[in-house]
Design an enzyme around this catalytic site. Structure first.
Site, PDB file in Angstrom:
ATOM      1  CD  GLU A  41      -2.865  -1.097   2.378  1.00  0.00           C
ATOM      2  OE1 GLU A  41      -2.968  -0.034   3.037  1.00  0.00           O
ATOM      3  OE2 GLU A  41      -3.552  -2.106   2.587  1.00  0.00           O
ATOM      4  CB  SER A  64       9.795  -2.372   3.700  1.00  0.00           C
ATOM      5  OG  SER A  64      10.442  -2.118   2.481  1.00  0.00           O
ATOM      6  CG  ASP A 114       9.933 -16.344   4.562  1.00  0.00           C
ATOM      7  OD1 ASP A 114      10.528 -15.274   4.303  1.00  0.00           O
ATOM      8  OD2 ASP A 114       9.707 -16.739   5.722  1.00  0.00           O
ATOM      9  NE  ARG A 123      32.754  -2.693 -31.797  1.00  0.00           N
ATOM     10  CZ  ARG A 123      32.413  -1.759 -32.650  1.00  0.00           C
ATOM     11  NH1 ARG A 123      31.797  -2.067 -33.784  1.00  0.00           N
ATOM     12  NH2 ARG A 123      32.688  -0.494 -32.391  1.00  0.00           N
ATOM     13  CD  GLN A 183      44.965  -9.561 -18.109  1.00  0.00           C
ATOM     14  OE1 GLN A 183      45.567  -8.520 -17.887  1.00  0.00           O
ATOM     15  NE2 GLN A 183      45.454 -10.735 -17.765  1.00  0.00           N
ATOM     16  CB  ILE A 224      30.850  -6.228 -23.033  1.00  0.00           C
ATOM     17  CG1 ILE A 224      31.768  -6.618 -21.868  1.00  0.00           C
ATOM     18  CG2 ILE A 224      31.184  -7.036 -24.291  1.00  0.00           C
ATOM     19  CD1 ILE A 224      31.632  -8.042 -21.385  1.00  0.00           C
ATOM     20  N   GLY A 241      28.784   1.774 -26.927  1.00  0.00           N
ATOM     21  CA  GLY A 241      27.663   2.667 -27.265  1.00  0.00           C
ATOM     22  C   GLY A 241      26.427   1.903 -27.706  1.00  0.00           C
ATOM     23  CD  GLU A 246       7.656 -12.157  -4.814  1.00  0.00           C
ATOM     24  OE1 GLU A 246       8.168 -13.075  -4.160  1.00  0.00           O
ATOM     25  OE2 GLU A 246       6.808 -12.337  -5.698  1.00  0.00           O
ATOM     26  CB  THR A 265      14.175  -3.701  -0.504  1.00  0.00           C
ATOM     27  OG1 THR A 265      14.306  -3.726   0.930  1.00  0.00           O
ATOM     28  CG2 THR A 265      12.933  -2.912  -0.892  1.00  0.00           C
TER      29      THR A 265
HETATM   30  C1  FAD Z   1       7.219  -3.715 -10.749  1.00  0.00           C
HETATM   31  C2  FAD Z   1       6.728  -3.956  -9.346  1.00  0.00           C
HETATM   32  C3  FAD Z   1       5.877  -5.019  -9.097  1.00  0.00           C
HETATM   33  C4  FAD Z   1       5.393  -5.233  -7.809  1.00  0.00           C
HETATM   34  N1  FAD Z   1       4.480  -6.246  -7.590  1.00  0.00           N
HETATM   35  C5  FAD Z   1       3.880  -6.338  -6.380  1.00  0.00           C
HETATM   36  C6  FAD Z   1       2.796  -7.262  -6.164  1.00  0.00           C
HETATM   37  O1  FAD Z   1       2.430  -8.028  -7.058  1.00  0.00           O
HETATM   38  N2  FAD Z   1       2.178  -7.271  -4.953  1.00  0.00           N
HETATM   39  C7  FAD Z   1       2.561  -6.450  -3.953  1.00  0.00           C
HETATM   40  O2  FAD Z   1       1.954  -6.508  -2.886  1.00  0.00           O
HETATM   41  N3  FAD Z   1       3.585  -5.565  -4.103  1.00  0.00           N
HETATM   42  C8  FAD Z   1       4.242  -5.489  -5.291  1.00  0.00           C
HETATM   43  N4  FAD Z   1       5.250  -4.584  -5.489  1.00  0.00           N
HETATM   44  C9  FAD Z   1       5.638  -3.718  -4.376  1.00  0.00           C
HETATM   45  C10 FAD Z   1       7.006  -4.060  -3.798  1.00  0.00           C
HETATM   46  O3  FAD Z   1       6.973  -5.287  -3.140  1.00  0.00           O
HETATM   47  C11 FAD Z   1       7.428  -2.882  -2.913  1.00  0.00           C
HETATM   48  O4  FAD Z   1       7.702  -1.787  -3.781  1.00  0.00           O
HETATM   49  C12 FAD Z   1       8.648  -3.216  -2.058  1.00  0.00           C
HETATM   50  O5  FAD Z   1       8.311  -4.174  -1.084  1.00  0.00           O
HETATM   51  C13 FAD Z   1       9.217  -1.979  -1.370  1.00  0.00           C
HETATM   52  O6  FAD Z   1       8.214  -1.246  -0.752  1.00  0.00           O
HETATM   53  P1  FAD Z   1       8.113   0.341  -1.009  1.00  0.00           P
HETATM   54  O7  FAD Z   1       8.165   0.563  -2.472  1.00  0.00           O
HETATM   55  O8  FAD Z   1       6.953   0.861  -0.269  1.00  0.00           O
HETATM   56  O9  FAD Z   1       9.460   0.921  -0.406  1.00  0.00           O
HETATM   57  P2  FAD Z   1       9.707   1.281   1.137  1.00  0.00           P
HETATM   58  O10 FAD Z   1       9.235   0.174   1.998  1.00  0.00           O
HETATM   59  O11 FAD Z   1       9.188   2.659   1.386  1.00  0.00           O
HETATM   60  O12 FAD Z   1      11.296   1.320   1.169  1.00  0.00           O
HETATM   61  C14 FAD Z   1      12.049   2.406   0.592  1.00  0.00           C
HETATM   62  C15 FAD Z   1      13.526   2.157   0.878  1.00  0.00           C
HETATM   63  O13 FAD Z   1      13.747   2.121   2.290  1.00  0.00           O
HETATM   64  C16 FAD Z   1      14.359   0.912   2.658  1.00  0.00           C
HETATM   65  N5  FAD Z   1      13.857   0.491   3.963  1.00  0.00           N
HETATM   66  C17 FAD Z   1      12.572   0.453   4.409  1.00  0.00           C
HETATM   67  N6  FAD Z   1      12.525  -0.011   5.666  1.00  0.00           N
HETATM   68  C18 FAD Z   1      13.807  -0.285   6.034  1.00  0.00           C
HETATM   69  C19 FAD Z   1      14.417  -0.822   7.209  1.00  0.00           C
HETATM   70  N7  FAD Z   1      13.697  -1.168   8.281  1.00  0.00           N
HETATM   71  N8  FAD Z   1      15.754  -0.977   7.213  1.00  0.00           N
HETATM   72  C20 FAD Z   1      16.504  -0.652   6.129  1.00  0.00           C
HETATM   73  N9  FAD Z   1      15.993  -0.140   4.992  1.00  0.00           N
HETATM   74  C21 FAD Z   1      14.659   0.030   4.941  1.00  0.00           C
HETATM   75  C22 FAD Z   1      13.956  -0.080   1.579  1.00  0.00           C
HETATM   76  O14 FAD Z   1      14.850  -1.175   1.504  1.00  0.00           O
HETATM   77  C23 FAD Z   1      14.031   0.805   0.358  1.00  0.00           C
HETATM   78  O15 FAD Z   1      15.359   0.927  -0.071  1.00  0.00           O
HETATM   79  C24 FAD Z   1       5.793  -4.378  -6.752  1.00  0.00           C
HETATM   80  C25 FAD Z   1       6.681  -3.331  -7.011  1.00  0.00           C
HETATM   81  C26 FAD Z   1       7.143  -3.105  -8.282  1.00  0.00           C
HETATM   82  C27 FAD Z   1       8.056  -1.938  -8.537  1.00  0.00           C
END
Ligand code: FAD
Length: 380
Positions: A126, A131, A239, A267, A278, A336, A339, A362, A364
């Site tokens: 949401e 996270s 998980d 290339r 290398q 590699i 451009g 799923e 970060t």
């Molecule tokens: C293309 C795409 C497809 C997706 N599909 C789905 C889906 O099918 N279903 C679904 O439910 N979601 C989906 N998501 C959502 C995705 O799982 C979330 O974007 C992700 O979990 C991160 O949540 P957020 O974007 O709110 O970032 P935030 O939770 O706001 O995090 C922002 C940053 O802060 C860091 N952070 C946050 N809390 C901490 C902490 N405690 N310690 C250290 N760092 C922290 C995070 O690692 C990140 O770098 C999708 C996202 C994308 C982009």
């Protein structure tokens, strides 16, 4: 120790690899340009048993395990990362809790539909945070003969294409993780709509949308598992899916590596091929090493699941390493190509864009490190 796939797994790998080479890889760039979901190819995947491969055989699935789901995801991602995301969500994380916690009626209804090619979503994230799952605001109330859902989910993979999916909602946000329950919501449910579609960096062939619930009424029988156990169920599903995202990252890396190794051989610069320099050899060596290590971690995690052994830390390790290894591999592949790697004439720029989100969804990379550290240190 045995690092080989079984004969059955090898046959499945060959079948999916051939299918990807014929039906996916040649047209993936066009799907991306047009932003179209390939429904016809999805149907063929279902007919070949790829959609149901890991679902229970008593409900029409292949009865295979996590290793087969890993193989399918890796191979599909070599052709189209966007289609691999649709696949791992629909046939993996979305079905997990129906298989694990669904009622008999739910299993008999939804598992065969997934096997036959219907598409499913998994709506957890949401605006308040992806996270921090427990901060969700989408609410449910119970009436005499139905549940009523109110709220908006974000970033839902397959939001536009799905026929049904899982929604996590809370009885009361003040309850935190103890308030969350899980529900199945069908596409045609009253007062349920698909909202804004995200304009993404890559993976354009599949949708990522809002889902809006505005007094959406669903039958009481659509709750999955015990009431207010949804938080634990969502984390369990994630998980179990983590190493599958690792498999997707691995498949993208393999595609980028294959393209870069072939280009380095063809290339020429300064009178010899790039592969004789290398600096380029070292890039190729680092890419091959990253891919080998990612493959071992991803398949080890899947194998642990199939053995019924604990896997949560290993799945986090696999996802973290494979996603970041894939980042390095795609970055070097673009390098590699010089451009040309920065143009749309070659697929490596697409691989680099498509790969990036494997470090985000799923869980970060930071969330994976948190999980791993908790397991290592025994801290909460
Ligand atoms: C293309 C795409 C497809 C997706 N599909 C789905 C889906 O099918 N279903 C679904 O439910 N979601 C989906 N998501 C959502 C995705 O799982 C979330 O974007 C992700 O979990 C991160 O949540 P957020 O974007 O709110 O970032 P935030 O939770 O706001 O995090 C922002 C940053 O802060 C860091 N952070 C946050 N809390 C901490 C902490 N405690 N310690 C250290 N760092 C922290 C995070 O690692 C990140 O770098 C999708 C996202 C994308 C982009």
């Amino acid at each position: 120790m045995d690092f080989d796939l079984t004969e059955e797994q090898k046959m499945f790998q060959t079948m999916v690899r051939d299918f990807v080479a014929q039906e996916i890889a040649p047209v993936a760039a066009q799907w991306e340009d047009e932003g179209n979901f390939p429904h016809d190819v999805w149907k063929k995947m279902a007919d070949l048993g790829i959609c149901g491969v890991a679902l229970p055989s008593e409900y029409g699935g292949g009865g295979g395990g996590k290793v087969l789901l890993t193989i399918a995801t890796e191979e599909i991602a070599r052709g189209s990362a966007g289609l691999a995301t649709a696949y791992l969500v629909s046939c993996g994380v979305a079905m997990h809790n129906i298989v694990k916690h669904g009622s008999e009626e739910q299993k008999r209804n939804y598992i065969p539909r997934c096997c036959q090619g219907e598409i499913a979503y998994f709506a957890l994230t949401e605006a308040v945070g992806g996270s921090d799952v427990a901060s969700m605001q989408t609410k449910y109330t119970q009436e005499r003969d139905c549940y009523v859902l109110n709220g908006t989910k974000l970033f839902v993979t397959n939001g536009a294409e799905s026929q049904f999916g899982l929604v996590y909602a809370t009885k009361n946000p003040a309850l935190g993780y103890r308030g969350v329950s899980c529900f199945i919501v069908e596409k045609g449910a009253p007062c349920f709509s698909v909202g804004r579609s995200e304009r993404k960096t890559g993976q354009h062939c599949g949708s990522t949308t809002e889902l809006v619930f505005d007094n959406c009424k669903i039958p009481l029988s659509n709750r999955v598992g015990p009431e207010r156990k949804g938080f634990k169920m969502a984390l369990e599903a994630l998980d179990a899916s983590r190493s599958i995202v690792g498999a997707q990252a691995l498949g993208i890396a393999e595609a980028a590596y294959d393209a870069a190794a072939a280009y380095a051989t063809e290339r020429k610069a300064f009178g010899k091929s790039l592969s004789q320099m290398q600096a380029v050899q070292w890039m190729i060596a680092d890419m091959a090493t990253d891919i080998d290590a990612a493959r071992l971690l991803v398949y080890k995690a899947a194998w642990l699941v199939d053995q019924g052994r604990p896997f949560a830390k290993e799945a986090a390790v696999a996802k973290l390493f494979a996603a970041e290894a894939s980042h390095r591999v795609c970055h070097r592949a673009v390098q590699i190509f010089g451009g040309y790697g920065y143009t749309k004439d070659f697929a490596v720029e697409r691989y680099a864009r498509d790969q990036r989100v494997t470090e985000i969804y799923e869980g970060t990379s930071e969330m994976q490190r948190w999980t791993i550290a908790r397991h290592e240190l025994g801290a909460k």
